[in-house]
Design an enzyme around this catalytic site. Sequence first.
Site, PDB file in Angstrom:
ATOM      1  N   ASP A  15      36.931 -60.398  63.349  1.00  0.00           N
ATOM      2  CA  ASP A  15      38.028 -61.067  62.685  1.00  0.00           C
ATOM      3  C   ASP A  15      37.853 -62.565  63.011  1.00  0.00           C
ATOM      4  OD1 ASP A  15      40.713 -61.361  61.545  1.00  0.00           O
ATOM      5  OD2 ASP A  15      41.328 -61.750  63.600  1.00  0.00           O
ATOM      6  N   LEU A  16      38.434 -63.438  62.229  1.00  0.00           N
ATOM      7  CA  LEU A  16      38.230 -64.874  62.461  1.00  0.00           C
ATOM      8  C   LEU A  16      39.402 -65.496  63.229  1.00  0.00           C
ATOM      9  CD1 LEU A  16      36.623 -67.484  61.946  1.00  0.00           C
ATOM     10  CD2 LEU A  16      37.756 -67.654  59.729  1.00  0.00           C
ATOM     11  N   ASP A  17      40.550 -65.587  62.555  1.00  0.00           N
ATOM     12  CA  ASP A  17      41.695 -66.268  63.166  1.00  0.00           C
ATOM     13  C   ASP A  17      42.213 -65.467  64.353  1.00  0.00           C
ATOM     14  OD1 ASP A  17      41.538 -68.195  61.213  1.00  0.00           O
ATOM     15  OD2 ASP A  17      42.998 -67.225  59.908  1.00  0.00           O
ATOM     16  N   THR A  23      43.569 -70.606  64.423  1.00  0.00           N
ATOM     17  CA  THR A  23      44.158 -71.394  63.343  1.00  0.00           C
ATOM     18  C   THR A  23      45.640 -71.071  63.143  1.00  0.00           C
ATOM     19  OG1 THR A  23      43.386 -69.726  61.820  1.00  0.00           O
ATOM     20  CG2 THR A  23      42.020 -71.689  62.016  1.00  0.00           C
ATOM     21  N   LYS A  51      50.068 -62.684  61.578  1.00  0.00           N
ATOM     22  CA  LYS A  51      48.649 -62.639  61.958  1.00  0.00           C
ATOM     23  C   LYS A  51      47.943 -61.494  61.247  1.00  0.00           C
ATOM     24  CE  LYS A  51      48.775 -65.098  66.291  1.00  0.00           C
ATOM     25  NZ  LYS A  51      48.660 -65.042  67.746  1.00  0.00           N
ATOM     26  N   ARG A  55      47.812 -64.136  52.410  1.00  0.00           N
ATOM     27  CA  ARG A  55      48.679 -65.274  52.062  1.00  0.00           C
ATOM     28  C   ARG A  55      49.921 -64.873  51.262  1.00  0.00           C
ATOM     29  NH1 ARG A  55      45.400 -69.579  48.961  1.00  0.00           N
ATOM     30  NH2 ARG A  55      44.030 -69.034  50.687  1.00  0.00           N
ATOM     31  N   SER A 120      37.467 -60.987  57.703  1.00  0.00           N
ATOM     32  CA  SER A 120      38.697 -61.780  57.797  1.00  0.00           C
ATOM     33  C   SER A 120      39.535 -61.666  56.527  1.00  0.00           C
ATOM     34  CB  SER A 120      38.327 -63.255  58.015  1.00  0.00           C
ATOM     35  OG  SER A 120      39.455 -64.088  57.842  1.00  0.00           O
ATOM     36  N   ALA A 121      40.865 -61.735  56.700  1.00  0.00           N
ATOM     37  CA  ALA A 121      41.773 -61.736  55.550  1.00  0.00           C
ATOM     38  C   ALA A 121      41.829 -63.109  54.889  1.00  0.00           C
ATOM     39  CB  ALA A 121      43.179 -61.346  56.012  1.00  0.00           C
ATOM     40  N   SER A 122      41.297 -64.122  55.559  1.00  0.00           N
ATOM     41  CA  SER A 122      41.467 -65.492  55.070  1.00  0.00           C
ATOM     42  C   SER A 122      40.547 -65.835  53.901  1.00  0.00           C
ATOM     43  CB  SER A 122      41.210 -66.484  56.202  1.00  0.00           C
ATOM     44  OG  SER A 122      41.298 -67.794  55.689  1.00  0.00           O
ATOM     45  N   LYS A 123      41.119 -66.512  52.903  1.00  0.00           N
ATOM     46  CA  LYS A 123      40.312 -67.021  51.797  1.00  0.00           C
ATOM     47  C   LYS A 123      39.662 -68.344  52.186  1.00  0.00           C
ATOM     48  CE  LYS A 123      42.635 -64.627  48.100  1.00  0.00           C
ATOM     49  NZ  LYS A 123      43.395 -64.653  46.869  1.00  0.00           N
ATOM     50  N   LYS A 151      44.102 -55.669  55.211  1.00  0.00           N
ATOM     51  CA  LYS A 151      44.320 -54.881  56.416  1.00  0.00           C
ATOM     52  C   LYS A 151      45.806 -54.477  56.428  1.00  0.00           C
ATOM     53  CE  LYS A 151      41.153 -58.089  58.716  1.00  0.00           C
ATOM     54  NZ  LYS A 151      41.011 -59.164  59.712  1.00  0.00           N
ATOM     55  N   GLU A 175      39.383 -57.585  67.046  1.00  0.00           N
ATOM     56  CA  GLU A 175      40.628 -57.902  66.318  1.00  0.00           C
ATOM     57  C   GLU A 175      41.752 -58.381  67.235  1.00  0.00           C
ATOM     58  OE1 GLU A 175      42.574 -58.342  63.835  1.00  0.00           O
ATOM     59  OE2 GLU A 175      41.298 -57.896  62.132  1.00  0.00           O
ATOM     60  N   ASP A 176      42.585 -59.293  66.711  1.00  0.00           N
ATOM     61  CA  ASP A 176      43.745 -59.769  67.481  1.00  0.00           C
ATOM     62  C   ASP A 176      45.068 -59.344  66.838  1.00  0.00           C
ATOM     63  OD1 ASP A 176      43.590 -61.543  65.236  1.00  0.00           O
ATOM     64  OD2 ASP A 176      44.919 -62.913  66.315  1.00  0.00           O
TER      65      ASP A 176
HETATM   66  P1  B16 Z   1      44.480 -67.739  54.056  1.00  0.00           P
HETATM   67  P2  B16 Z   1      42.232 -63.233  59.907  1.00  0.00           P
HETATM   68  C1  B16 Z   1      44.276 -64.212  58.468  1.00  0.00           C
HETATM   69  O1  B16 Z   1      42.993 -64.344  59.016  1.00  0.00           O
HETATM   70  C2  B16 Z   1      45.334 -64.886  59.329  1.00  0.00           C
HETATM   71  O2  B16 Z   1      45.435 -64.224  60.592  1.00  0.00           O
HETATM   72  C3  B16 Z   1      46.662 -64.819  58.628  1.00  0.00           C
HETATM   73  O3  B16 Z   1      47.646 -65.462  59.414  1.00  0.00           O
HETATM   74  C4  B16 Z   1      46.538 -65.491  57.254  1.00  0.00           C
HETATM   75  O4  B16 Z   1      47.772 -65.406  56.545  1.00  0.00           O
HETATM   76  C5  B16 Z   1      45.427 -64.806  56.471  1.00  0.00           C
HETATM   77  O5  B16 Z   1      44.219 -64.880  57.206  1.00  0.00           O
HETATM   78  C6  B16 Z   1      45.206 -65.434  55.110  1.00  0.00           C
HETATM   79  O6  B16 Z   1      44.709 -66.728  55.284  1.00  0.00           O
HETATM   80  O7  B16 Z   1      45.816 -68.232  53.602  1.00  0.00           O
HETATM   81  O8  B16 Z   1      43.608 -68.802  54.669  1.00  0.00           O
HETATM   82  O9  B16 Z   1      43.746 -66.964  52.988  1.00  0.00           O
HETATM   83  O10 B16 Z   1      43.009 -63.098  61.180  1.00  0.00           O
HETATM   84  O11 B16 Z   1      42.155 -61.953  59.092  1.00  0.00           O
HETATM   85  O12 B16 Z   1      40.876 -63.887  60.115  1.00  0.00           O
HETATM   86 MG    MG Z   2      43.224 -62.414  63.281  1.00  0.00          MG
END
Ligand code: B16
Ligand code: MG
Length: 224
Positions: A15-17, A23, A51, A55, A120-123, A151, A175-176
């Site tokens: 996982d990233l964040d 972040t 977390k 988004r 990671s869930a982050s875009k 997730k 994972e966190d």
């Molecule tokens: P974005 P991860 C997640 O990343 C974050 O933990 C979560 O807080 C955030 O809302 C999500 O990414 C979407 O991020 O707005 O940048 O697409 O923990 O899965 O690496």
């Molecule tokens: Mg995370």
Amino acid sequence: MQEPTTNSNLACIFDLDGVLVDTAVYHYKAWKQLANDMGFDFTEAQNEHLKGVNRMRSLDMILNWGGVEKTAEEKEVLATSKNTQYVSMINKMTAAEVLPGTINLLTALQQAGIKIALGSASKNAGVILERTQLTHFFDAIVDGNLVSASKPDPEVFVKGAAMVGVSPAQSVVFEDAQAGVDAALAANMKVVGVGQPENLKGAHVYVKDLSEITVEEIKALVKG
Ligand code: B16
Ligand code: MG
């Protein structure tokens, strides 16, 4: 000359964040500004619940806490506004923000021939990895742009393992967030929980950060 031992049949999916970088503080600042602009507050405790949550789902939860209803079009505008502010902050990130133990563990895994993937869930994962100079470690990057289900759906990790050609049973997820632990378990993978056990139920091992685990311990986890 003896061949180096390789373990290309193993994969570590990160996982990233909250695992490689933190972040959460930037997400918090950007969401708080958005909430304040709509006339309500947003606390750090509420931020904890976001977390690993994508988004649009995060925005829905914040609007619900604020008791505010918006149309689908208005939500798109709000999410874009939050993201613009968030991206302006992460564009200033540096390698100094990589969490303790990360570089040593990624280097050791690479030297051992273990595949390394991002889940990671982050875009915004791509820009964060670039800014913090981590991109070169990864054999595969699966982020919010590549998955349709967030997730705790296992899609992000199943895709990561498939992209590096390793079976789920031979994959270890770091994972966190509880949603991420649940996703990894649903994918039939081993999970290293990064953080407090009470917030990460079901993980196989717990560490405070990546300095607390070795390549040997990761191999043992998959065998056990
Ligand atoms: P974005 P991860 C997640 O990343 C974050 O933990 C979560 O807080 C955030 O809302 C999500 O990414 C979407 O991020 O707005 O940048 O697409 O923990 O899965 O690496
Ligand atoms: Mg995370």
